[in-house]
Enzyme design. Structure first.
Site, mmCIF file in Angstrom:
data_model
loop_
_atom_site.group_PDB
_atom_site.id
_atom_site.type_symbol
_atom_site.label_atom_id
_atom_site.label_comp_id
_atom_site.label_asym_id
_atom_site.label_seq_id
_atom_site.Cartn_x
_atom_site.Cartn_y
_atom_site.Cartn_z
ATOM 1 N N TYR A 283 7.124 0.093 -3.886
ATOM 2 C CA TYR A 283 6.132 0.257 -2.978
ATOM 3 C C TYR A 283 5.409 1.571 -3.477
ATOM 4 O O TYR A 283 6.177 2.578 -3.235
ATOM 5 C CB TYR A 283 6.406 0.207 -1.529
ATOM 6 C CG TYR A 283 5.209 0.333 -0.413
ATOM 7 C CD1 TYR A 283 5.058 -1.082 0.101
ATOM 8 C CD2 TYR A 283 4.430 1.072 -0.386
ATOM 9 C CE1 TYR A 283 4.036 -1.052 1.050
ATOM 10 C CE2 TYR A 283 3.529 0.928 0.818
ATOM 11 C CZ TYR A 283 3.483 -0.220 1.278
ATOM 12 O OH TYR A 283 2.201 -0.106 2.098
ATOM 13 N N TYR A 334 -2.950 -4.228 -3.479
ATOM 14 C CA TYR A 334 -2.421 -3.679 -2.142
ATOM 15 C C TYR A 334 -2.256 -4.672 -1.378
ATOM 16 O O TYR A 334 -3.058 -4.864 -0.524
ATOM 17 C CB TYR A 334 -3.043 -2.299 -1.613
ATOM 18 C CG TYR A 334 -2.337 -1.834 -0.459
ATOM 19 C CD1 TYR A 334 -1.046 -1.342 -0.365
ATOM 20 C CD2 TYR A 334 -2.830 -1.898 0.985
ATOM 21 C CE1 TYR A 334 -0.464 -0.852 0.640
ATOM 22 C CE2 TYR A 334 -2.392 -1.369 1.981
ATOM 23 C CZ TYR A 334 -1.175 -1.031 1.757
ATOM 24 O OH TYR A 334 -0.505 -0.388 3.183
#
Length: 388
Positions: A283, A334
């Site tokens: 991430y 995202y």
């Protein structure tokens, strides 16, 4: 546990989805069921995180499920819950509360507003009460301070952060699903981009997108019932180190991604070490957190970051540690980090658009610098057998 299906929608720039958030969630779930070759009415559980608004009972009704047996939401951590949600779904199956769980994330920021954006409110509470009066309002500002401290303490140069951004962009150019497909990033463009909050340039910060992604998970004993190569959950961990979420940013491990204890738990559960990991999906809220997280997972010492984090080392197929091989939060989408779980599955299946040479074990890192954070280790049947 086995992941037997993955699905996603088209990914859009934030605010540009033609569909509602709930519809996006349904599309991703149906696509995951199609990938598994199963009737969606076999689902009896859902898991998500980040306060996803697509409620399990509504999903069950829309999909025509005969019954809903499990619905879990990972508490706190924002995108740091992307791996913990998978663990929660696996726990439901392991304890007999469900037989087939879908884990998902959906975002339609045109409909509900930008995720993480500050909003006008009469009262400010929690951590923000110590930050907003001093102008520390946005996520880049908050996390830049942790990254800056880490870089100062360990001599990490800007080039290490740049390598993370360039690797994500490099892999996105091979991935037609990526929002940044056809829009390559080079070192000069990165260096010339504006500062957002030092040490973060524009391209150190994740995108904002609309879309949805989902996986279908069942007990490993049932994996052969489904149409695609199963991918097994070797280990999962979530949590925080000592006093990490201390208000006013006074935690003892301030210059940290918050994975010291989480990574220990993950490797212990899986019976693996960093040397067993062939590919990583991390991430990227911001690139500085990725640098910290990789060190805290044992791939290099902090003082070795500059030598380890080069573009050649981070790209598939031959890099020492291929990173974010679909483009990640910076260049694919995202989807609050859940697209990283799907890419880890593709790597283990051997069908990624940027396939790593070593792909039997894939690590997913969820949400550096947040609390709680979470991790997954996914692997092939061979890796599962070697572990046990």
């Amino acid at each position: 546990m086995a992941i037997v299906g993955i699905g996603e929608t088209t990914y859009y720039k934030h605010g540009q989805s033609p569909d509602s958030e709930f519809k996006l969630a349904l599309q991703a779930i149906l696509n995951a069921c199609g990938d598994a070759g199963m009737d969606p009415r076999k689902i009896d559980g859902f898991a998500s995180y980040g306060d996803d608004r697509s409620e399990a009972t509504r999903l069950a009704a829309a999909l025509g499920l005969p019954r809903l047996r499990s619905a879990t939401m990972q508490w706190g951590g924002g995108g740091g819950g992307c791996c913990a949600a998978v663990a929660n779904g696996a726990a439901a199956i392991a304890t007999g509360q469900a037989d087939c769980v879908v884990v998902f994330r959906a975002l339609a920021q045109g409909q509900h507003g930008r995720f993480g954006q500050s909003t006008a409110a009469g009262t400010i509470s929690g951590e923000r009460a110590y930050l907003v009066p001093y102008g520390v309002i946005s996520p880049p500002q908050r996390f830049a301070m942790r990254a800056q401290r880490y870089m100062h303490e360990h001599g990490v140069r800007q080039e290490a952060l740049r390598a993370v951004a360039l690797a994500s962009s490099y892999h996105a150019q091979a991935n037609p699903r990526a929002v940044m497909y056809g829009k390559p990033l080079d070192a000069d463009t990165y260096d010339a981009s504006r500062w957002i909050a030092e040490p973060f340039h524009l391209f150190d910060c994740c995108m904002e997108n609309d879309g949805a992604a989902a996986i279908v998970m069942v007990d490993a004993a049932r994996a052969a019932e489904f149409s695609k190569k199963p991918v097994y959950l070797l280990g999962a961990a979530s949590g925080s180190s000592y006093r990490f979420a201390t208000h006013a940013h006074n935690s003892p491990a301030y210059a940290s991604a918050n994975f010291q204890t989480v990574a220990e738990d993950l490797y212990r559960m899986a019976g693996l070490t960093p040397a067993d990991v062939g590919v990583v999906q991390s991430y990227e809220n911001f690139t500085g957190g990725v640098v910290m997280a990789l060190a805290e997972h044992g791939f290099f010492r902090p003082e070795e970051a500059n030598d380890f984090l080069t573009l050649d080392n981070l790209i598939a197929p031959t890099g020492r540690l291929p990173l974010n091989t679909s483009g990640g939060n910076l260049a694919e989408c995202y989807m609050h980090g859940f697209e990283l779980v799907l890419e880890a599955v593709r790597q283990v299946r051997g069908v990624s658009t940027s396939q790593a040479t070593r792909n039997d074990v894939a690590l997913v890192i969820g949400g550096p610098m947040v609390a709680p954070a979470s991790d997954l280790l996914l692997g092939s049947e061979a890796a599962l057998g070697a572990r046990t």
